[in-house]
Scaffold this active site. Structure first.
Site, PDB file in Angstrom:
ATOM      1  CB  SER B 156      -0.940  -0.068   1.208  1.00 14.68           C
ATOM      2  OG  SER B 156      -2.009   0.820   1.070  1.00 14.68           O
ATOM      3  NE  ARG B 226      -8.790   1.918  10.530  1.00 14.10           N
ATOM      4  CZ  ARG B 226      -7.701   1.388  10.006  1.00 14.10           C
ATOM      5  NH1 ARG B 226      -7.050   2.033   9.040  1.00 14.10           N
ATOM      6  NH2 ARG B 226      -7.235   0.240  10.423  1.00 14.10           N
ATOM      7  CG  ASP B 321      -5.947  -3.794  -3.848  1.00 14.91           C
ATOM      8  OD1 ASP B 321      -6.775  -2.881  -3.663  1.00 14.91           O
ATOM      9  OD2 ASP B 321      -4.740  -3.682  -3.570  1.00 14.91           O
ATOM     10  CG  HIS B 354      -5.581  -2.376  -0.160  1.00 16.08           C
ATOM     11  ND1 HIS B 354      -4.563  -2.321  -1.088  1.00 16.08           N
ATOM     12  CD2 HIS B 354      -5.174  -1.625   0.893  1.00 16.08           C
ATOM     13  CE1 HIS B 354      -3.589  -1.556  -0.607  1.00 16.08           C
ATOM     14  NE2 HIS B 354      -3.930  -1.124   0.584  1.00 16.08           N
ATOM     15  CG  ASP B 355      -6.993  -4.690   4.988  1.00 12.64           C
ATOM     16  OD1 ASP B 355      -6.118  -3.853   4.725  1.00 12.64           O
ATOM     17  OD2 ASP B 355      -7.813  -4.559   5.911  1.00 12.64           O
TER      18      ASP B 355
END
Lengths: 213, 383
Positions: B156, B226, B321, B354-355
């Site tokens: 990232s 967040r 992602d 993405h994580d």
């Protein structure tokens, strides 16, 4: 979680025979790009036995993952779309084994290979083999052999050609054929190499080394 | 909301003399970089790996976090016998410039006032770039006596730093692994960041950026930032698998209570985040990612960023992602080809979004471990 440490493979002893023939054409210490490198058998061999800076491109992501996980420099990509960005003369040899018949634009792929590389090494299954001719003549249907093993509607081989066709293309494009061989499916040298007409009838694969004339 | 500020913890750090001149032209007179290391540096100083953390990560890669008490964010990847094997490599990770875990950032005291007890920088902290972060890391690495890193690895925003390292200090990077990243922020990336920033600005406790003077933090705004960001870190399949449309029992009657499980999950993500992250840092760092455009730094041609590089690259993306989708990584790989670089490029099949780079993805871990093993062989590192 710990990752099992696979030993880096040493494949020279049991490499596919046609790859061994290709490896024999490559000078030690060369820069090599292998298009359609699979899990990287040839580039691993060239690095280990000939000190080559060998890299690969492969379309099948599972194979790419396997190759990179073995420490080999392989990127996901394909012959039709991933050659144009390389600079001119980036490699001494660009290899395309058993793939030419499956690319979208074979003529353009060859042009790119000889732009980014000094020499191109190309192998392809020979559609002029007698068994292919005989099956078509006898049954009037698309041939199915050990080399051409999938039905016409499922084959990825969209541009089949014969050894004679390939010679003609090289003449058209002005490529010098520096070496050529006809080989059987296992990659053993066939004895018709002096006579291209016989090679075109009895060779299951053609293997060519080209450069710009 | 009555919440304490991010707790003050003594972080291991280096004070780097001479300060740092930033891309914006301003100079930080005092440069502190907080960092952690794992494993041992070999006698030749050739086995160092720098890990670059993501937007809200920090230097606590593989140990219990001193603020949250949770495991290190890359515990699965870094440690003895793991893909980044601390029995073999000396692993360094530093808190980014602009961060809030001990490196110089908006929470640090101003260094330009001459006052005996200077106030915090807060929103007056200078604008920083990814390249500024990398320059600060380079200073730390030099202070640790390391001339060349065996590898620089990050996902990232960490991947952006990896690209910047390879471009700015090519002789100092033997191998580079940019993971789940891009060579610039897209309009969509900037847009999501902007929603987060506006949520912070809209919080009444923001107080024009001087919240700490009131003993407050803009907790609601930061939590919303967040929550939005967290959605971009997950794939739709991952959210569906985890939560689907499941509702929570008793509270289901309140129309805007946390009725769906996914809502309560996001609220939890938001409220736990504000206990460990500073709002001004969040603004500073998201801005740095928005400014990032590696091609722009090199006359508009990405390949020029890597001209004549001898670094070995492994570009890794994840199929689900959508924050930094695979085509972004393919663009990087092709630019590296154009520079005749040695590049591996893999898209890992994963439905975790993405994580995925932080999660248990065996193919990813095998790829990373294998690439490093191959590079170690080429670098002549003892096995």
């Amino acid at each position: 979680m710990s990752v099992p440490l696979d030993p880096v493979r040493y494949v020279a002893k049991n490499m596919r025979l046609d790859l061994t023939l290709i490896a024999d054409m490559i000078a030690p210490g060369s820069r090599v790009l292998d298009i359609g490198c699979g899990d990287g058998e040839l580039i691993d061999h060239l690095f280990r036995t000939r000190g080559c800076d060998a890299r690969g491109i492969e379309i099948d992501m599972a194979e790419v993952t396997r190759a990179v996980a073995h420490g080999l420099p392989v990127m996901h990509g394909d012959a039709d779309n991933d050659l144009s960005q390389y600079p001119d003369a980036a490699f001494d040899y660009v290899v395309l084994s058993r793939t030419l018949q499956a690319v979208e634009r074979p003529r353009e792929v060859l042009r790119q290979m000889l732009r980014i590389g000094e020499r191109a090494i190309v192998s392809f299954p020979n559609f002029g083999h007698w068994l292919v001719r005989w099956q078509l003549l006898r049954s009037g249907r698309m041939p199915m052999t050990s080399v051409w093993s999938r039905p016409w509607h499922e084959t990825p081989n969209i541009h089949p050609c014969t050894i004679r066709d390939f010679f003609a293309l090289c003449a058209d494009e002005g490529y010098a054929v520096e070496k050529w061989l006809a080989v059987d499916e296992a990659g053993r040298r066939a004895p018709w190499r002096r006579f291209s007409g016989l090679a075109n009838l009895f060779g299951e694969q053609g293997l060519f080394q080209l450069r710009k004339a | 909301m009555d919440l304490p500020d991010v707790p003050e913890v003594a972080h291991q750090h280096a004070v780097l003399p001479g300060g740092l001149t930033l891309d914006c032209g301003q100079t930080l007179n005092r440069l502190t970089v907080a960092y952690r290391t794992y494993g041992a540096l070999n006698a030749g100083r050739t086995n160092a790996i720098l890990i670059c953390h993501a937007l809200t990560g920090d230097q606590y890669v593989a140990e219990q976090h001193p603020v949250t008490g949770r495991d290190g964010w890359w515990d699965m990847v870094v440690g003895p016998g793991k893909p980044i094997d601390t029995n073999r490599y000396f692993v360094i990770c530093s808190n980014v410039l602009g961060g809030c875990m001990g490196s110089t950032g908006p929470r640090s005291a101003r260094d330009d006032t001459g006052l005996p007890d200077p106030p915090r920088w807060g929103v007056d902290f200078p604008t920083i770039t990814i390249r500024d972060m990398v320059r600060a890391q380079k200073r730390l690495i030099e202070q640790l006596g390391i001339a060349r890193l065996f590898a620089v690895i990050g996902g990232s925003m960490g991947g952006m730093q990896v690209l910047e390292w390879a471009s700015t200090y090519p002789e100092s990077v033997f191998a580079a692994v940019p993971i789940a990243c891009a060579a610039h922020h897209s309009a969509q990336n900037i847009a999501f960041n902007e929603v987060g920033r506006q949520a912070i600005f809209a919080d009444p406790d923001w107080h024009g950026g001087r919240y700490w003077e009131q003993g407050l933090i803009p907790a609601r705004g930061l939590a919303v930032a967040r929550m939005v960001a967290h959605i971009t870190y997950l794939s739709e399949q991952a959210l569906t698998r985890k939560f689907g449309r499941r509702v929570r029992g008793a509270q289901a009657l309140a129309p805007f209570g946390d009725m769906f499980e996914v809502e309560s999950y996001l609220r939890h993500q938001g409220s736990s985040f504000v206990r460990r992250f500073d709002a001004a840092s969040y603004l500073t760092i998201t801005r740095a990612t928005d400014y990032f455009d590696l091609a722009e730094e090199h006359g508009g041609t990405l390949a020029a960023a890597f001209a004549k590089t001898r670094t070995r690259f492994c570009v890794i993306s994840f199929s689900s992602d959508w924050l930094y989708p695979t085509p972004e990584s393919r663009t990087i790989a092709r630019a590296l080809n154009a520079a005749a670089a040695n590049v591996s490029f893999v898209e890992i099949a994963s439905d975790k979004g993405h994580d995925a780079f932080l999660l248990d993805e065996p193919d990813f871990h095998r790829t990373l471990a294998g690439f490093l093993r191959g590079c170690a062989e080429h670098a002549g590192l003892p096995g």
